[in-house]
Design an enzyme around this catalytic site. Structure first.
Site, mmCIF file in Angstrom:
data_model
loop_
_atom_site.group_PDB
_atom_site.id
_atom_site.type_symbol
_atom_site.label_atom_id
_atom_site.label_comp_id
_atom_site.label_asym_id
_atom_site.label_seq_id
_atom_site.Cartn_x
_atom_site.Cartn_y
_atom_site.Cartn_z
ATOM 1 N N PRO A 129 0.837 -1.208 0.000
ATOM 2 C CA PRO A 129 0.000 0.000 0.000
ATOM 3 C C PRO A 129 0.870 1.256 0.000
ATOM 4 O O PRO A 129 1.940 1.287 0.609
ATOM 5 C CB PRO A 129 -0.777 -0.112 1.322
ATOM 6 N N TYR A 292 -7.793 -4.490 -0.492
ATOM 7 C CA TYR A 292 -6.507 -4.280 0.175
ATOM 8 C C TYR A 292 -6.654 -3.976 1.654
ATOM 9 O O TYR A 292 -5.681 -4.068 2.407
ATOM 10 C CB TYR A 292 -5.726 -3.167 -0.540
ATOM 11 N N GLN A 296 -5.722 -6.356 6.248
ATOM 12 C CA GLN A 296 -5.106 -5.482 7.249
ATOM 13 C C GLN A 296 -5.952 -5.394 8.524
ATOM 14 O O GLN A 296 -5.424 -5.053 9.590
ATOM 15 C CB GLN A 296 -4.908 -4.078 6.674
ATOM 16 N N HIS A 318 -4.677 -13.197 0.659
ATOM 17 C CA HIS A 318 -4.032 -12.523 1.785
ATOM 18 C C HIS A 318 -4.910 -12.578 3.037
ATOM 19 O O HIS A 318 -4.417 -12.789 4.149
ATOM 20 C CB HIS A 318 -3.736 -11.055 1.438
#
Length: 360
Positions: A129, A292, A296, A318
């Site tokens: 990122p 994305y 996280q 991910h």
């Protein structure tokens, strides 16, 4: 306590396993042994960026680290007590400073006092990122978990020189709040940042912004699109770089983004269109967070006090990897529920967190 063995080639098999595993090891005081680190990559084992990250975490929790050398395929980590203070982590490359934030932030939040970390390397790196994403998207959504931090961009750094510098400041939190992010709402505005640095003229950024704006206005005709055009000064950036981020905000406070970095010989218009297409795809996914942000947030869901639920589009590899590592190292219980099918599949990631507190 026997060490938990973590297979670094599991699922996505990248540096994320290392970052999340060592971070949770610090927080829970669980020794770990990570094997087969990045085994499937073209350059397997630890790279300088990964090495910098795990050494920073080791400093924060006064840990004992074995196998910490470039190219190493395994590391053993024995955490100790968390401490607070000032730290410096320098990749000495263009390695991503943002990934250093990802690995260290959860630990810094549970340190017994305020912390300041100077991070040096790349701020807008490929395969990670951009710092603009961290500030414009991640930071805002993380605040819903009760996560508070400040990040000042002292200097931007680009491939291949690096040389960027961030100043990360944190204060301890009593616990992480559970969140419910399931109502996407309607897109109310799109804002962005198109930048050039080094020898590139500002018109390159303007062309990126124009092409992205044109594509987004075709897709979202009733939404205001504003992209700031920036030429970084020589004092504010090291090296030559260019890129763009566009962020859509919705009526319920959701933020979804698209971004791209320019490459030598690539038309500026292609960069703008790439970022715009990524944002459009994320909006069409039906999720409340983009592809994305998914992974996280997993560590914060695992640590949170209570049950969290976050609506997503297709679950990324991910994210699957982050969930697997969290379940190996914590008692958090994750469940993925399909809530819509058809042209697009929408899922809720549910998690009963462990309610970690500083006293633990």
């Amino acid at each position: 306590m026997p060490a938990v063995v973590i297979d670094g080639s599991l699922l996505e098999g990248g540096g994320q396993i290392l970052r999340n595993a060592v971070s949770m090891s610090c927080l829970l005081k669980k020794p770990i042994n990570i094997i087969q680190i990045r085994a499937g990559r073209s350059k397997p084992g630890l790279r300088p960026q990964h090495l910098t990250g795990i050494r920073l975490l080791s400093d924060i929790c006064q840990g004992n680290l074995e196998g910490d050398s470039v190219g190493s395929m395994s590391v053993k980590f024995q955490p100790n007590s968390m401490k607070f203070g000032r730290y410096v982590a320098d990749t000495q490359t263009a390695g991503s400073t943002v990934l250093l934030i990802q690995s260290s932030l959860p630990c810094l939040l549970f340190s017994p006092g305020p912390c300041e970390v100077i991070l040096r390397g790349g701020t807008n790196a490929d395969m990670a990122p951009q710092i603009d994403y961290t500030l414009m998207v991640f930071k805002v959504i993380a605040e819903r978990f009760g996560v508070q931090f400040e990040c000042r961009v002292c200097r931007r750094g680009y491939y291949p020189k690096g040389g960027g510098e961030l100043q990360l400041s944190t204060k301890p939190v009593p616990f992480i709040k559970a969140v419910q992010i399931t109502d996407r709402g309607e897109v109310t505005e799109v804002r962005g940042r198109a930048f050039v640095a080094g020898v590139l003229p500002v018109k390159v950024a303007a062309r990126m912004a124009h092409s992205a704006t044109r594509m987004l206005q075709q897709q979202l005709p009733s939404v205001c699109v504003h992209i700031e055009v920036v030429q970084e000064s020589r004092e504010a950036a090291v090296g030559t770089g260019t890129g763009l981020i566009v962020v859509a905000e919705t009526s319920t406070g959701c933020l979804l983004a698209g971004s791209a970095l320019g490459k030598k010989g690539q038309p500026a218009e292609d960069v703008g269109e790439t970022a715009a297409r990524m944002l459009i795809a994320n909006l069409e996914s039906g999720g409340c967070v983009d592809e994305y942000l998914q992974d996280q947030l997993i560590i914060f869901m695992a640590l949170a006090k209570g049950k969290s639920r976050i609506r997503c589009g297709a679950i990324t590899l991910h994210t699957e990897t982050a969930i697997e590592i969290a379940q190996q190292l914590t008692e958090a219980k994750f469940m993925i529920e399909k809530v819509a099918t058809g042209r697009r599949e929408v899922f809720d990631i549910c998690c009963e967190g462990i309610g970690l507190t500083i006293s633990q």
